[in-house]
Write a protein that holds these residues in place. Structure first.
Motif, PDB file in Angstrom:
ATOM      1  N   UNK A 149      92.272 -14.013  66.421  1.00  0.00           N
ATOM      2  CA  UNK A 149      91.350 -12.913  66.698  1.00  0.00           C
ATOM      3  C   UNK A 149      91.833 -11.632  66.009  1.00  0.00           C
ATOM      4  N   UNK A 150      93.153 -11.394  66.034  1.00  0.00           N
ATOM      5  CA  UNK A 150      93.679 -10.178  65.405  1.00  0.00           C
ATOM      6  C   UNK A 150      93.560 -10.224  63.884  1.00  0.00           C
ATOM      7  N   UNK A 151      93.424 -11.450  63.316  1.00  0.00           N
ATOM      8  CA  UNK A 151      93.270 -11.534  61.860  1.00  0.00           C
ATOM      9  C   UNK A 151      91.805 -11.425  61.446  1.00  0.00           C
ATOM     10  N   UNK A 201      97.847  -6.167  69.298  1.00  0.00           N
ATOM     11  CA  UNK A 201      97.545  -5.204  68.239  1.00  0.00           C
ATOM     12  C   UNK A 201      98.195  -3.857  68.543  1.00  0.00           C
ATOM     13  N   UNK A 228      89.402  -8.884  62.721  1.00  0.00           N
ATOM     14  CA  UNK A 228      88.881  -7.761  63.509  1.00  0.00           C
ATOM     15  C   UNK A 228      87.427  -7.467  63.131  1.00  0.00           C
ATOM     16  N   UNK A 276      95.093 -15.408  70.039  1.00  0.00           N
ATOM     17  CA  UNK A 276      95.191 -13.947  69.858  1.00  0.00           C
ATOM     18  C   UNK A 276      95.531 -13.604  68.405  1.00  0.00           C
ATOM     19  N   UNK A 277      96.307 -14.490  67.749  1.00  0.00           N
ATOM     20  CA  UNK A 277      96.634 -14.273  66.341  1.00  0.00           C
ATOM     21  C   UNK A 277      95.390 -14.414  65.473  1.00  0.00           C
TER      22      UNK A 277
END
Lengths: 359, 346
Positions: free
Chosen positions: B297-299, B320, B301, B294-295
């Motif tokens: 993927x969030x980095x 997020x 976007x 998840x980290x």
């Protein structure tokens, strides 16, 4: 084994032909003409037709010359003085003095150990063959390496497709063309650049060179090069042997100047990792001051920490992080967003990844 | 053909074989007489590759005065020793005796590699290192291409770890996992791996009773202990990949911009199918839990998106959204309107 096609005689392996060419050219001080090479050197002579058409053999020789020169073998061309301009009697040779590693160059076991690791770092992808060749040449010196107490498996990865064509153009000293997405622009613009150096700073690869449109040095981030890098046949001269150092010094100056303040959650992954970044300072209890080169790259990194990081300043960075978080929320809504939404992402991203050109 | 022993490379291109031949000849001349096995281990190639190269050297040479490759124009070896006792001795040499120079790109690769390694405690002090780089440049047939890596300061963690290995002791540290848990770990260090600017410790974790990989920048309060280690480097064989997700059961389906597939790094197992969906590529990665992914993927976007399963997508969404809540709680309007200046943090 790769072999040359041959009529009748036993086929000669490509490496045998290349090896024989190097030996023949090293042995001949006066050099050999192309005809002498094709008619006498092992691997060519078997296919040479006296008085006939040897066009394909000549092309083969051109490719072989490239292969040999790529290995760092100084294959020279000499033009006979009395026949300037005519290339019919060009002579080829490898001067032994320019071929041999200078006799006073030696490496200690410690140095060999470190150089082994340096070559090992490139074992995947870009420059892996070059580093393997360099290692063979070091091994030829017969120095045994001292194994470090603690084992290392270093890896330099170049994910940018532009790396190979750019470093290749560096060695050939030819202009390159590529499309570059500059900050604020909505579409990339074509640049023609005389590449002088390729440098890695804070884990990111940059190319520095003379931008032909403005005739001034510029630094470009490889990850913002869109599409292929075209290598031209236009060669250029440069006396700038400090380009890499200049590029790194300038990037570091930008890094020094740019500061961000962020609040981090106590004992979080963000606190631990951001504190270990080069130059990070704990300004207050939960507040860290960070240095950065590129606001948008830092925003990507900080967005990954989610709620563990709160950007205090500068406002442009806070905005950039929030935009990223909003995009992540929008693309992960439940129930599954329509396919169409997904397809739109690349365009949104393009606008986002625009950032300051480092120079 | 015999299978290569571990840690050997085989040459694919004729150019690679040529580099080996040009390096092998001066080595053999220098050693006078040497066994095939010793040569193979020195050059990290298989014994058969050595024999093949020696057979070729022994029939190679220069055209000579007659242009007929007469006997004296060729290399020669002690054939009986070679065929009967697997030993190599060059008895006649032509044209070649010294090691070749480096090419511009080869020297550049070594120099940039040395710069990269400055984070290691084994690295030399900067004046010795500059001397070594100058030597490589002088040993190249052309000025080395300007490829450089910014100098990194030697890492203190590496010094502590190295000293523990020397003393044969365990290390301990607090490790913050991607889940956000902070846990005390006791580890026998085995190897340091790196991937660009990310550094990892591979070691035997006493807390977990297994081989584990730790990011150096996730370790806190690292110290050496006086407890002797159970395993030293070399006792356990380490897989080449840092993380092995093959045993994990949770598959997460991602959509990625094709150019960015490489950014998934080790999450993407080799041979995993990549399905093209027009502008996007669909891949499945295997993870024990969503927290590391998840980290990532969030980095990224707009570059990577979780498609399935719904709980994974929700985890990224919540991650997020929780971050955005902090800005909202700070009384800020949505992004884009914050240009007003520095907020007064609560």
């Amino acid at each position: 084994m790769v072999t040359t096609e041959s009529s009748g005689a036993a086929p000669v392996a490509v490496e045998e032909r290349l090896f024989s060419l190097v030996l023949a050219l090293l042995a001949s001080e006066a050099g050999l003409t192309k005809n002498e090479i094709l008619s006498t050197v092992q691997g060519y002579r078997q296919k040479y037709v006296f008085g006939g058409d040897n066009a394909s053999l000549e092309r083969q020789f051109e490719r072989d010359k490239d292969d040999i020169r790529e290995l760092g073998v100084p294959l020279e061309t000499i033009e006979p003085l009395d026949e300037a301009g005519s290339n019919h009697h060009l002579r080829y040779r490898i001067p032994k003095g320019a071929y041999d590693l200078p006799a006073d160059i030696s490496f200690s076991s410690d140095e060999i150990a470190l150089l082994n690791l340096a070559a090992l770092a490139w074992r995947e992808g870009s420059l892996s063959r070059e580093s393997r060749h360099a290692l063979l040449k070091l091994q030829s010196l017969g120095v045994d390496s001292i194994e470090p107490v603690l084992g290392y498996a270093p890896r330099i990865r170049t994910r940018e497709a532009a790396f190979d064509p750019l470093t290749d153009a560096l060695a050939r000293r030819v202009l390159v063309r590529f499309a570059y997405l500059k900050p604020g622009d909505l579409s990339p613009r074509e640049r023609t650049v005389a590449p002088l150096s390729v440098v890695q700073h804070e884990g990111r690869w940059h190319v520095r060179g003379i931008d032909q449109n403005v005739n001034e040095p510029r630094t470009f981030l490889l990850s913002r090069i869109i599409g292929p890098v075209t290598r031209t046949r236009i060669s250029f001269e440069s006396t700038d042997d400090q380009s890499a150092e200049t590029a790194l010094a300038q990037l570091d100056e930008i890094w020094q100047r740019n500061r961000a303040e962020v609040d981090v959650r106590a004992n979080s992954d963000a606190e631990t990792r951001l504190l270990k970044r080069r130059g990070s300072i704990r300004a207050a209890d939960a507040r860290l001051t960070l240095h950065f080169t590129d606001l948008h790259l830092l925003a990507d990194e900080l967005a990954g920490f989610g709620p563990e990081v709160f950007v205090v300043s500068p406002p442009e960075l806070r905005d950039a992080v929030r935009k990223r978080l909003e995009l992540t929320v929008a693309t992960h809504l439940t129930p599954t967003p329509g396919r169409q939404t997904g397809r739109d992402e690349p365009h949104e991203r393009k606008e986002q990844s625009n950032a300051e050109e480092p120079a | 053909m015999p299978k290569n022993p571990p840690n050997t490379t085989s040459f694919v291109h004729a150019q690679d074989k040529l580099a080996f031949l040009l390096s092998l000849v001066p080595y053999l001349l220098d050693r006078d007489r040497v066994s095939v096995g010793e040569v193979a281990s020195h050059f990290q190639v298989s014994e058969e590759q050595v024999r093949e190269a020696v057979r070729l050297i022994a029939v190679s040479g220069v055209p000579g005065e007659t242009a007929q490759y007469q006997h004296g124009d060729l290399f020669d070896i002690a054939w009986d020793d070679f065929e009967e006792s697997d030993e190599i001795q060059i008895t006649h040499r032509v044209a070649l005796d010294d090691s070749p120079r480096f090419s511009a790109r080869e020297a550049a690769a070594l120099i940039a590699g040395l710069q990269y390694l400055q984070a290691l405690p084994e690295s030399l002090d900067s004046s010795v290192l500059s001397g070594l780089m100058a030597k490589l440049a002088r040993g190249a047939s052309e000025a080395p291409s300007q490829v450089a890596v910014a100098r990194a300061a030697p890492s203190e963690s590496l010094l502590t770890i190295r000293s523990a290995v020397e003393r044969g002791t365990q290390i301990e540290f607090d490790y913050v996992s991607s889940r956000g848990d902070r846990e005390h770990r006791v580890v026998d260090p085995l190897r340091i791996d790196s991937n660009n600017e990310d550094w990892y410790l591979r070691g035997w974790c006493h807390t977990r009773q297994g081989i584990r990989t730790f990011r150096l920048d996730r370790m806190a309060d690292l110290t050496q202990t006086d407890a002797p280690n159970t395993y030293s480097p070399g006792d356990l064989s380490l897989p080449d990949t840092l993380f092995d997700g093959s045993g994990e059961t949770q598959g997460v389906v991602l959509e990625v911009l094709p150019a960015a597939v490489g950014l998934l790094g080790e999450y993407l197992a080799e041979g995993e199918p990549q399905i093209s969906l027009g502008a996007l590529t669909q891949v499945t990665v295997r993870v024990a839990h969503i927290h590391g992914l998840k980290r990532l993927v969030a980095s990224l976007p707009g570059v990577v998106r979780v498609v399935d399963p719904p709980e994974a997508r929700l985890a990224v969404h919540d991650w997020a959204a929780a971050a955005l809540d902090a800005y909202a709680a700070n009384g800020e309007d949505p992004a884009g309107s914050a240009a007003a200046g520095r907020p007064d943090p609560a």
